[in-house]
Motif scaffolding. Sequence first.
Motif, PDB file in Angstrom:
ATOM      1  N   PRO A  42       0.799  -1.228   0.000  1.00 12.97           N
ATOM      2  CA  PRO A  42       0.000   0.000   0.000  1.00 12.97           C
ATOM      3  C   PRO A  42       0.833   1.280   0.000  1.00 12.97           C
ATOM      4  O   PRO A  42       0.337   2.337  -0.400  1.00 12.97           O
ATOM      5  CB  PRO A  42      -0.823  -0.111   1.299  1.00 12.97           C
ATOM      6  CG  PRO A  42      -0.808  -1.569   1.640  1.00 12.97           C
ATOM      7  CD  PRO A  42       0.522  -2.077   1.178  1.00 12.97           C
ATOM      8  N   SER A  43       2.099   1.194   0.413  1.00 14.24           N
ATOM      9  CA  SER A  43       2.915   2.408   0.522  1.00 14.24           C
ATOM     10  C   SER A  43       3.236   3.022  -0.839  1.00 14.24           C
ATOM     11  O   SER A  43       3.641   4.190  -0.922  1.00 14.24           O
ATOM     12  CB  SER A  43       4.218   2.102   1.266  1.00 14.24           C
ATOM     13  OG  SER A  43       5.074   1.279   0.493  1.00 14.24           O
ATOM     14  N   ILE A  44       3.066   2.279  -1.918  1.00 15.84           N
ATOM     15  CA  ILE A  44       3.398   2.805  -3.238  1.00 15.84           C
ATOM     16  C   ILE A  44       2.232   3.548  -3.887  1.00 15.84           C
ATOM     17  O   ILE A  44       2.395   4.203  -4.910  1.00 15.84           O
ATOM     18  CB  ILE A  44       3.863   1.678  -4.190  1.00 15.84           C
ATOM     19  CG1 ILE A  44       2.723   0.677  -4.431  1.00 15.84           C
ATOM     20  CG2 ILE A  44       5.092   0.979  -3.626  1.00 15.84           C
ATOM     21  CD1 ILE A  44       3.083  -0.427  -5.403  1.00 15.84           C
ATOM     22  N   GLU A  45       1.067   3.477  -3.274  1.00 13.75           N
ATOM     23  CA  GLU A  45      -0.132   4.014  -3.916  1.00 13.75           C
ATOM     24  C   GLU A  45      -0.052   5.514  -4.160  1.00 13.75           C
ATOM     25  O   GLU A  45      -0.405   6.003  -5.242  1.00 13.75           O
ATOM     26  CB  GLU A  45      -1.371   3.692  -3.075  1.00 13.75           C
ATOM     27  CG  GLU A  45      -2.659   4.174  -3.718  1.00 13.75           C
ATOM     28  CD  GLU A  45      -3.903   3.649  -3.019  1.00 13.75           C
ATOM     29  OE1 GLU A  45      -5.009   3.942  -3.497  1.00 13.75           O
ATOM     30  OE2 GLU A  45      -3.756   2.928  -1.994  1.00 13.75           O
ATOM     31  N   GLU A  46       0.422   6.265  -3.176  1.00  6.20           N
ATOM     32  CA  GLU A  46       0.481   7.721  -3.314  1.00  6.20           C
ATOM     33  C   GLU A  46       1.342   8.128  -4.517  1.00  6.20           C
ATOM     34  O   GLU A  46       0.982   9.029  -5.287  1.00  6.20           O
ATOM     35  CB  GLU A  46       1.038   8.343  -2.035  1.00  6.20           C
ATOM     36  CG  GLU A  46       1.157   9.867  -2.108  1.00  6.20           C
ATOM     37  CD  GLU A  46       1.744  10.463  -0.839  1.00  6.20           C
ATOM     38  OE1 GLU A  46       1.979  11.689  -0.827  1.00  6.20           O
ATOM     39  OE2 GLU A  46       1.986   9.705   0.131  1.00  6.20           O
ATOM     40  N   HIS A  47       2.483   7.476  -4.684  1.00  9.87           N
ATOM     41  CA  HIS A  47       3.369   7.812  -5.799  1.00  9.87           C
ATOM     42  C   HIS A  47       2.748   7.433  -7.142  1.00  9.87           C
ATOM     43  O   HIS A  47       2.903   8.152  -8.133  1.00  9.87           O
ATOM     44  CB  HIS A  47       4.713   7.101  -5.630  1.00  9.87           C
ATOM     45  CG  HIS A  47       5.492   7.561  -4.437  1.00  9.87           C
ATOM     46  ND1 HIS A  47       6.041   8.825  -4.357  1.00  9.87           N
ATOM     47  CD2 HIS A  47       5.799   6.928  -3.269  1.00  9.87           C
ATOM     48  CE1 HIS A  47       6.665   8.960  -3.208  1.00  9.87           C
ATOM     49  NE2 HIS A  47       6.534   7.827  -2.526  1.00  9.87           N
ATOM     50  N   LEU A  48       2.029   6.328  -7.174  1.00 10.26           N
ATOM     51  CA  LEU A  48       1.415   5.907  -8.424  1.00 10.26           C
ATOM     52  C   LEU A  48       0.276   6.830  -8.845  1.00 10.26           C
ATOM     53  O   LEU A  48       0.021   7.006 -10.034  1.00 10.26           O
ATOM     54  CB  LEU A  48       0.877   4.476  -8.279  1.00 10.26           C
ATOM     55  CG  LEU A  48       1.932   3.366  -8.244  1.00 10.26           C
ATOM     56  CD1 LEU A  48       1.299   2.049  -7.826  1.00 10.26           C
ATOM     57  CD2 LEU A  48       2.598   3.217  -9.608  1.00 10.26           C
ATOM     58  N   ARG A  49      -0.390   7.433  -7.889  1.00  6.85           N
ATOM     59  CA  ARG A  49      -1.511   8.314  -8.223  1.00  6.85           C
ATOM     60  C   ARG A  49      -1.061   9.727  -8.563  1.00  6.85           C
ATOM     61  O   ARG A  49      -1.861  10.544  -9.028  1.00  6.85           O
ATOM     62  CB  ARG A  49      -2.511   8.358  -7.067  1.00  6.85           C
ATOM     63  CG  ARG A  49      -3.222   7.038  -6.831  1.00  6.85           C
ATOM     64  CD  ARG A  49      -4.446   7.177  -5.950  1.00  6.85           C
ATOM     65  NE  ARG A  49      -5.021   5.866  -5.649  1.00  6.85           N
ATOM     66  CZ  ARG A  49      -5.802   5.190  -6.492  1.00  6.85           C
ATOM     67  NH1 ARG A  49      -6.114   5.710  -7.665  1.00  6.85           N
ATOM     68  NH2 ARG A  49      -6.278   3.996  -6.157  1.00  6.85           N
TER      69      ARG A  49
END
Length: 372
Positions: free
Chosen positions: A147-154
């Motif tokens: 889940p920690s990668i979600e912000e960067h992907l969005r």
Amino acid sequence: MLSLGWNDVLNWRSRRQRLHRPDADPTGVVRALAGVQAQVTASAEQAVGARTPLPDPAPLRAAVADRRLVKTWAARGTLHLLDAAEAPAHLALLAAARTWEKGAWQRTFVTADQLAKIAAAAWDILDGTVLSRDELTTAIVEHAADPSIEEHLRSGWGSVLKPLAWQGLLVYGPSTDNRVTFTRPDTFVPGWTAPPTPESAAEVVIPSYLGAYGPASPATFDQWLIRGHSKKAQLKAWFAALTSAGVLSRVDVDGEVLYARTEDLASLADPEPFDEVRLLPAFDQFVLGPGTSDARVIPPARRAEISRTAGWIAPVIAYRGRVCGTWERAEAGVVVNVFPEQGPLPALDAEIARVAQAPGTAATSSDSRNST
């Protein structure tokens, strides 16, 4: 060594950049310019329209729809339209810098291990399908179980997706209800080839660049490509190999030793005159190719008027290979700001009328010299 002067070089570049409007082929324009920046879609359409007999965006849109042109992150990490046949080489040369492996990049975005998981997930998920950014993000987070990668992907900047694009793992798909979409190039673009080696990619991209913006130095090319982040030994080796092979030649331009394509030496030595004025849109390759710091193209005292805050590159007036003013659209039509030091420009009114009457612009024009 051929000796040249900058006036002749800039005159030669004008035709190489299709400012004489030789034909209506949008793919040929994009190829001739080594890509067209498409961060702003309208600017890309206007850049191509400025180089074709009629400023109609329909042929360019058709080339994108037919997948003869591909939209993806390319030079300097900005969105570009690229000729689909040459796109793998452009991307491979960007990937050669491996910028995502640098500590500063990983501290700002994601670790190398996380990026590897993102890449593997995207490759599996996008096989034969087209997804919106939201759909792709949700699927990658689930696939990678992180889940920690979600912000960067969005992030709308796409910083984490750019390394995937440069490795040939994803490109932009067709817009759906004005939503950005992504897909795999090998299942979307007809005839897509795997990314070549950096050495093979250099054989395509460096001559392509010099064919429009040469003669130039390796450093200038590298600033255009990836803001100077190529590995220096690698960059030097690419130019050396192309020179040894006879593809490139060194030339003297007013005392500066630069590189040109060998096939261009004759036309550089005796360039065909080009004395027509052109109104070019924001983010035009005329400015971005050599870079806004090139004092031969943009007077240093005028640079701030061209390269503005937040990375905005203003629409410019081009004449004899140099920027001699800016322009903008207003309710009354087209408003021009010719730099006072320039003097009169030939047939400026006709060029203003052409731009004003282009699809999606005002139908009237206003030549407001030196207005802001």
